[in-house]
Scaffold this motif. Structure first.
Motif, PDB file in Angstrom:
ATOM      1  N   ALA A  95       4.448   8.702  -0.793  1.00 36.55           N
ATOM      2  CA  ALA A  95       4.206   8.284  -2.756  1.00 36.55           C
ATOM      3  C   ALA A  95       3.274   7.727  -3.063  1.00 36.55           C
ATOM      4  O   ALA A  95       2.113   7.490  -2.404  1.00 36.55           O
ATOM      5  N   LYS A  96       3.129   7.537  -3.882  1.00 36.63           N
ATOM      6  CA  LYS A  96       1.632   7.162  -5.166  1.00 36.63           C
ATOM      7  C   LYS A  96       2.227   5.026  -5.438  1.00 36.63           C
ATOM      8  O   LYS A  96       3.570   4.222  -6.054  1.00 36.63           O
ATOM      9  N   TYR A  97       1.242   4.399  -5.314  1.00 36.11           N
ATOM     10  CA  TYR A  97       1.376   2.769  -5.504  1.00 36.11           C
ATOM     11  C   TYR A  97       0.376   2.582  -6.067  1.00 36.11           C
ATOM     12  O   TYR A  97      -0.567   3.058  -5.589  1.00 36.11           O
ATOM     13  N   THR A  98       0.780   1.393  -6.747  1.00 34.14           N
ATOM     14  CA  THR A  98      -0.334   0.693  -7.712  1.00 34.14           C
ATOM     15  C   THR A  98      -0.471  -0.322  -7.583  1.00 34.14           C
ATOM     16  O   THR A  98       1.013  -1.367  -7.467  1.00 34.14           O
ATOM     17  N   ALA A  99      -1.466  -1.401  -7.381  1.00 32.60           N
ATOM     18  CA  ALA A  99      -1.329  -2.475  -6.741  1.00 32.60           C
ATOM     19  C   ALA A  99      -1.431  -3.936  -7.978  1.00 32.60           C
ATOM     20  O   ALA A  99      -2.239  -3.283  -9.346  1.00 32.60           O
ATOM     21  N   LYS A 100      -0.762  -4.852  -7.513  1.00 33.21           N
ATOM     22  CA  LYS A 100      -0.808  -5.989  -8.733  1.00 33.21           C
ATOM     23  C   LYS A 100      -1.573  -7.112  -9.392  1.00 33.21           C
ATOM     24  O   LYS A 100      -2.110  -7.162 -10.226  1.00 33.21           O
ATOM     25  N   TRP A 101      -2.269  -6.832  -8.021  1.00 35.42           N
ATOM     26  CA  TRP A 101      -3.444  -7.790  -7.971  1.00 35.42           C
ATOM     27  C   TRP A 101      -4.107  -7.469  -6.406  1.00 35.42           C
ATOM     28  O   TRP A 101      -3.912  -6.617  -5.735  1.00 35.42           O
ATOM     29  N   TRP A 102      -4.975  -8.742  -6.131  1.00 31.16           N
ATOM     30  CA  TRP A 102      -5.853  -8.556  -5.467  1.00 31.16           C
ATOM     31  C   TRP A 102      -4.840  -8.501  -3.705  1.00 31.16           C
ATOM     32  O   TRP A 102      -3.735  -9.450  -3.255  1.00 31.16           O
ATOM     33  N   THR A 103      -5.118  -7.633  -3.324  1.00 35.31           N
ATOM     34  CA  THR A 103      -4.478  -6.727  -1.715  1.00 35.31           C
ATOM     35  C   THR A 103      -5.883  -6.906  -0.842  1.00 35.31           C
ATOM     36  O   THR A 103      -6.523  -5.623  -0.612  1.00 35.31           O
ATOM     37  N   GLN A 104      -4.696  -6.871   0.681  1.00 33.83           N
ATOM     38  CA  GLN A 104      -5.805  -6.430   1.344  1.00 33.83           C
ATOM     39  C   GLN A 104      -4.362  -6.027   2.798  1.00 33.83           C
ATOM     40  O   GLN A 104      -4.126  -6.885   3.338  1.00 33.83           O
ATOM     41  N   ASN A 105      -4.547  -5.246   3.865  1.00 35.04           N
ATOM     42  CA  ASN A 105      -3.205  -5.084   4.736  1.00 35.04           C
ATOM     43  C   ASN A 105      -1.891  -5.699   4.214  1.00 35.04           C
ATOM     44  O   ASN A 105      -1.249  -6.004   5.507  1.00 35.04           O
ATOM     45  N   GLN A 106      -1.999  -4.946   3.153  1.00 32.03           N
ATOM     46  CA  GLN A 106      -0.241  -5.202   3.427  1.00 32.03           C
ATOM     47  C   GLN A 106       0.162  -3.894   2.699  1.00 32.03           C
ATOM     48  O   GLN A 106       0.049  -3.472   1.466  1.00 32.03           O
ATOM     49  N   ASP A 107       0.716  -3.025   3.607  1.00 33.21           N
ATOM     50  CA  ASP A 107       1.171  -1.886   3.496  1.00 33.21           C
ATOM     51  C   ASP A 107       2.479  -2.031   2.559  1.00 33.21           C
ATOM     52  O   ASP A 107       3.011  -2.403   2.382  1.00 33.21           O
ATOM     53  N   PRO A 108       1.585  -0.548   1.629  1.00 36.16           N
ATOM     54  CA  PRO A 108       2.374  -0.252   0.345  1.00 36.16           C
ATOM     55  C   PRO A 108       3.829   0.215   0.482  1.00 36.16           C
ATOM     56  O   PRO A 108       4.616  -1.158  -0.195  1.00 36.16           O
ATOM     57  N   ALA A 109       4.201   0.931   1.530  1.00 31.13           N
ATOM     58  CA  ALA A 109       5.441   0.599   1.367  1.00 31.13           C
ATOM     59  C   ALA A 109       6.121  -0.836   1.861  1.00 31.13           C
ATOM     60  O   ALA A 109       7.528  -0.118   1.915  1.00 31.13           O
ATOM     61  N   LEU A 110       6.138  -1.378   2.763  1.00 35.09           N
ATOM     62  CA  LEU A 110       6.446  -2.494   2.655  1.00 35.09           C
ATOM     63  C   LEU A 110       6.603  -4.315   1.887  1.00 35.09           C
ATOM     64  O   LEU A 110       7.462  -4.650   2.231  1.00 35.09           O
ATOM     65  N   TYR A 111       5.412  -3.617   0.894  1.00 36.29           N
ATOM     66  CA  TYR A 111       5.165  -4.387   0.023  1.00 36.29           C
ATOM     67  C   TYR A 111       5.031  -4.469  -1.190  1.00 36.29           C
ATOM     68  O   TYR A 111       4.568  -4.591  -2.122  1.00 36.29           O
ATOM     69  N   GLU A 153       8.193  -4.321  -3.359  1.00 35.87           N
ATOM     70  CA  GLU A 153       9.594  -4.802  -3.940  1.00 35.87           C
ATOM     71  C   GLU A 153       8.818  -5.790  -5.362  1.00 35.87           C
ATOM     72  O   GLU A 153       7.481  -5.786  -4.963  1.00 35.87           O
ATOM     73  N   PRO A 154      10.063  -6.248  -6.409  1.00 37.13           N
ATOM     74  CA  PRO A 154       8.959  -6.561  -7.783  1.00 37.13           C
ATOM     75  C   PRO A 154       8.733  -7.444  -7.683  1.00 37.13           C
ATOM     76  O   PRO A 154       7.133  -7.212  -8.346  1.00 37.13           O
ATOM     77  N   GLU A 155       8.834  -8.386  -6.609  1.00 33.39           N
ATOM     78  CA  GLU A 155       8.085  -9.538  -6.740  1.00 33.39           C
ATOM     79  C   GLU A 155       6.764  -9.120  -5.561  1.00 33.39           C
ATOM     80  O   GLU A 155       5.738 -10.209  -6.032  1.00 33.39           O
ATOM     81  N   ASN A 156       6.682  -8.439  -4.899  1.00 32.54           N
ATOM     82  CA  ASN A 156       5.014  -7.703  -4.579  1.00 32.54           C
ATOM     83  C   ASN A 156       3.765  -7.505  -4.867  1.00 32.54           C
ATOM     84  O   ASN A 156       4.668  -7.255  -5.959  1.00 32.54           O
ATOM     85  N   VAL A 157       3.393  -7.364  -4.153  1.00 27.87           N
ATOM     86  CA  VAL A 157       1.699  -6.771  -4.363  1.00 27.87           C
ATOM     87  C   VAL A 157       1.505  -5.727  -5.026  1.00 27.87           C
ATOM     88  O   VAL A 157       0.628  -5.002  -5.515  1.00 27.87           O
ATOM     89  N   TRP A 158       2.340  -4.479  -3.833  1.00 28.48           N
ATOM     90  CA  TRP A 158       2.285  -3.216  -4.790  1.00 28.48           C
ATOM     91  C   TRP A 158       3.410  -3.213  -5.738  1.00 28.48           C
ATOM     92  O   TRP A 158       5.195  -3.099  -5.377  1.00 28.48           O
ATOM     93  N   ARG A 159       3.215  -1.263  -6.547  1.00 26.80           N
ATOM     94  CA  ARG A 159       4.099  -1.261  -7.330  1.00 26.80           C
ATOM     95  C   ARG A 159       4.512   0.108  -6.879  1.00 26.80           C
ATOM     96  O   ARG A 159       3.575   1.519  -6.933  1.00 26.80           O
ATOM     97  N   LYS A 160       5.749   0.396  -7.008  1.00 22.66           N
ATOM     98  CA  LYS A 160       6.289   2.129  -5.842  1.00 22.66           C
ATOM     99  C   LYS A 160       5.906   2.589  -7.604  1.00 22.66           C
ATOM    100  O   LYS A 160       6.581   2.538  -8.436  1.00 22.66           O
ATOM    101  N   ASP A 161       4.973   3.535  -7.347  1.00 22.44           N
ATOM    102  CA  ASP A 161       5.495   4.499  -8.955  1.00 22.44           C
ATOM    103  C   ASP A 161       6.059   5.898  -9.174  1.00 22.44           C
ATOM    104  O   ASP A 161       6.719   6.018 -10.154  1.00 22.44           O
TER     105      ASP A 161
END
Length: 539
Positions: A47-63, A65-73
């Motif tokens: 999948a393609k993901y877009t970061a919503k804000w600063w992040t490091q070490n947070q797996d996009p597949a696990l983070y 959800e709507p309230e989390n740091v990554w948006r699944k496109d």
């Protein structure tokens, strides 16, 4: 027509075939240690993901959800091949092993889409030395060949996907003389007002900071409390090869006005540095730990940077070290400019006191390291801080285990929150992996017995088998029957609906791959895959 691995998975019902897909050919794969900021795009798995804000070490597949740091496109086209995941759990990186002794090599393997794992190959110096097809994946290798060796694991799933764990370096030695990993610091603060020098475990430390020397607004120094105690400390530490620094400042009731005043002028800084250097040389100290709590962003930060630069010049001319204790993260972190990173030997990150309850979680440690390294601090100059005390009761760890020995194996007694042995071990491993050392506030809070937190840190740093066993229930003795352990009825699955909707809670136990694991804190990760989990037993 060519049959692809992905088509096989689709036929098995392991994934759904999308009707529309995204062009991901220009995207880079997500990297765990890379810093991403809002708007940055990556490909991860399929999948393609877009970061919503600063992040490091947070797996996009696990983070994602709507309230989390990554948006699944959406799903990528061409769809990337999902691969299994393997993590090397043992041995520790930079660990030492006596020749002809058994070395346990252990790995955790899983798949993001639940494809069955076929087997795990274990390699030493690139050559396969054993294969295990039953979880938990573990083999024993007899240490041979003096010197350094690389250890790794490779997983193969049922449809042919392969992935490697990456390498760890171990050293085979002729005897059991143990030294710390090269350059790894174990730092302890020792206060003037409590604790006995005779109780310090000098053989488990590299640095001790005597606390605190207070400045006056004109750059002069106040008389040091309990000077004779510091002199005794210096003598004992040097006899054991441990460096001693003087910690300047401290919380001091939140009053940093003296620092603000003398650091604001060239004359004030010069006076302070002259007095401090005289103190260091008179008492044969090895360096200075600056503990100004806290310079604020703006003029205060500029003055702090000038002070550290000028002090570093004088200390380095005498072969002395310069370090600083800094806030874990947040607004006052901006009071330490990036230029300071060049002037210090390392920074002690005070990754505790985040709140008045669970004030020093593993996640807070991760966030603190990410904050400072995201600003450019090197791994070698990052020293992770841990507490040896509780909040909100402000009790020493030794007091807590004197009240109940079971407190050594947990992070709360119901009213106090602290770091017990499992969390201290996990944070030390984190420091080995992502930092250059670990420190604590403060040494007199530690137990002198088998449940010592300093001993727990040292054993992890040395790659030693833990001398104090925790069974995951708060007790020191491991249960003999795994079937007797109560677990959450929901077994772990790689899906956001386990067992509390999207996570495991602290102290929750689950079954996974014929083993029982207990969550050390709130976590979404695979059981046994990182420090958020503690192994309890195996069926």
């Amino acid at each position: 027509m060519k049959t692809t691995r992905l088509a096989v998975m689709a036929a098995l019902g392991m994934l759904s075939v999308p009707t529309m897909a995204l062009d991901c050919t220009q995207l880079n794969d997500w990297q765990p240690n890379q810093v991403y900021t809002g708007g940055m795009e990556v490909q991860h798995l399929t999948a393609k993901y877009t970061a919503k804000w600063w992040t490091q070490n947070q797996d996009p597949a696990l983070y994602s959800e709507p309230e989390n740091v990554w948006r699944k496109d959406g799903i990528c086209d061409p769809i990337g091949t999902p691969l299994p995941i393997v993590k090397l759990d043992a041995p520790l990186d930079q660990s030492r092993h006596v020749i002809a002794s058994p070395v346990t090599i252990k790995a955790t393997a899983s798949h993001p889409m639940n494809v069955p794992i076929k087997y795990v190959d274990f390699r030493v110096d690139g050559a396969v030395i054993a294969t295990d097809d039953v979880a938990p994946f573990e083999v024993s290798w007899t240490a041979s060949g003096l010197g350094e060796h690389t250890v790794s694991a490779e997983v193969v799933d049922e449809v042919g996907g392969r992935a490697s764990s990456g390498q760890r370096t171990i050293t085979v030695v002729a005897d059991d003389v143990i030294v710390p990993p090269s350059g790894f610091k174990i730092v302890g603060y020792f206060p003037s007002w409590q604790g006995q020098v005779a109780d310090i475990q000098f053989d488990k430390l590299t640095h001790i900071n005597y606390s605190f020397l207070l400045p006056n607004a004109d750059g002069s120094l106040q008389p040091l409390e309990n000077l004779a105690k510091m002199q005794q400390l210096v003598s004992a530490a040097h006899a054991s090869g441990v460096k001693v620094g003087i910690a300047v400042g401290g919380w001091n009731g939140g009053d940093d006005s003296a620092f603000e005043t003398f650091a604001s002028t060239a004359q004030g800084r010069a006076t302070f540095i002259r007095n401090l250097m005289a103190f260091v040389e008179l008492h044969q100290l090895d360096g200075v730990d600056m503990d100004w709590e806290y310079p604020d962003p703006g003029s205060s930060a500029t003055n702090f940077a000038l002070l550290m630069k000028e002090l570093n010049i004088e200390l380095k001319a005498k072969g002395k070290f310069l370090t600083a204790a800094v806030v874990a993260l947040g607004y006052t972190g901006g009071g330490v400019l990036e230029s300071v990173f060049q002037d210090v030997d390392f920074l002690n990150l005070m990754a505790y006191d985040a709140n008045n309850a669970d004030h020093a979680s593993f996640q807070y440690a991760l966030d603190s390291i990410a904050y400072w390294q995201g600003r450019g601090l090197s791994k070698e100059k990052t020293v992770l801080g841990v507490p040896f005390y509780s909040r909100p009761t402000w009790q020493a760890y030794r007091t807590l285990i004197a009240q109940d020995p079971a407190n050594a194996c947990r992070d709360s007694d119901g009213t106090s929150y602290y770091n017990g042995i499992p969390t201290i071990r996990a944070k030390t491993q984190l420091a080995l992996d992502q930092a250059g050392g670990i420190m604590n506030w403060e040494l007199s809070h530690d137990s002198q017995g088998a449940a010592s937190l300093l001993t727990a840190k040292w054993e992890v740093a040395q790659g030693l088998v833990p001398s104090y066993q925790c069974d995951g229930t708060g007790g020191p003795d491991k249960p003999t029957q795994c079937a007797d352990i109560q677990v959450d009825p929901n077994q772990y699955v790689a899906h956001p609906d386990w067992p509390n909707g999207d996570h495991a809670a602290s102290a929750q136990r689950v079954r996974y791959q014929q083993s029982v694991y207990q969550a050390n804190w709130w976590t979404r990760s695979v059981p046994g895959s990182d420090g958020s989990w503690q192994f309890v037993c195996q069926f």
